[in-house]
Design an enzyme around this catalytic site. Sequence first.
Site, PDB file in Angstrom:
ATOM      1  N   ARG A 129       0.831  -1.206   0.000  1.00 26.24           N
ATOM      2  CA  ARG A 129       0.000   0.000   0.000  1.00 26.24           C
ATOM      3  C   ARG A 129       0.861   1.249   0.000  1.00 26.24           C
ATOM      4  NH1 ARG A 129      -3.821  -2.630   4.588  1.00 26.24           N
ATOM      5  NH2 ARG A 129      -5.351  -3.664   3.234  1.00 26.24           N
ATOM      6  N   ARG A 146       0.486  -0.367  13.222  1.00 29.47           N
ATOM      7  CA  ARG A 146      -0.002  -1.714  13.488  1.00 29.47           C
ATOM      8  C   ARG A 146      -1.219  -1.611  14.382  1.00 29.47           C
ATOM      9  NH1 ARG A 146       3.087  -6.681  15.307  1.00 29.47           N
ATOM     10  NH2 ARG A 146       1.017  -7.449  14.786  1.00 29.47           N
ATOM     11  N   CYS A 257       3.922 -11.839   1.708  1.00 27.36           N
ATOM     12  CA  CYS A 257       2.804 -10.891   1.816  1.00 27.36           C
ATOM     13  C   CYS A 257       3.270  -9.506   2.261  1.00 27.36           C
ATOM     14  CB  CYS A 257       1.718 -11.426   2.745  1.00 27.36           C
ATOM     15  SG  CYS A 257       2.168 -11.508   4.477  1.00 27.36           S
TER      16      CYS A 257
END
Length: 324
Positions: A129, A146, A257
């Site tokens: 992102r 987070r 990921c």
Amino acid sequence: MTQSFRVGTRGSALATTQTGWAADQLAQLSGLEVDTVLVKTEGDVVTGSLANLGGTGVFAAALRQHLLDGGCDLAVHSLKDLPTVQPEGLVLAAIPPREDVRDALCGRDGMTLDQLPEGAKIGTGSPRRAAQLRAYRQDLVIVDIRGNVPTRLGRVKGVGDTHDDGSVGRATQGDLDAVILAAAGMRRLGLEQHITEYLDPSIMLPAPGQGALALETRTAGTGHAELDQALARFDDLHTRLQVEAERALLNQLEAGCAAPIGALASVQDGELVLDAVACNPDGSEVMRRSAKAPLADVAAAQALGRGLANGMLADGAAVVAGLA
């Protein structure tokens, strides 16, 4: 007495919500009752940047071990959190119909991405992102964050402390102009009222598998014939083909990921169309590619993903994305 099956899940509000939805569907299909088993994972315990945690599988390892050890009959994951190589002894028994695949901007004062002021601070824990945001607007300040969905929302000015039921209390940090979250998670939690823009994939391609759930069992099955049959019925072929193509691309690129790689497959006019992006982490270089193949089976979907990845690698994707 009605038999029951045990479903394992992480303990976050999002994990328990999506596990509860899947378990309810399976209970209806199988006629069995459900017992939920909460499992704490490394991603829930360790603090710090997701990229520095190793990213791939950090939320899944403990849950998978619990499943292998017989502590539950079935585990429910967010598919985008799973490594692309399936561990021995476990199988993705069902991938149900996908939720919204897009990333969502939650901006202060109802602002969209284009309306945010120069130098606006946007929070995300995802290198994918962050890289695509920087490529779209170099002036933005990306802040690594987070936490669960309500905690992240609480970082946005004016949104305040968002509770799991969608209600908003007093303001917490309020140090950011916006955060980027997966639309699927927001919708599953009933928090879509905080979304100020659904980001078009032409601006931000999602993570491979985003919006999809993975229902994992031991290779030998769950031990309940009714549940095994229900899982087979719950599997959605189009969703499975889409995510198999996306994950095959990610695997062929040898990217986890936490890598700045986006991929999205869709079914269009009897074909499987796969779009992918590899970004330099600082957003200075972006490689977007697309490929398509006739809609067929899992092997064909995986071949589409590998083929597109090989073409991107030949064009220098590993260097662009900092994977080399």
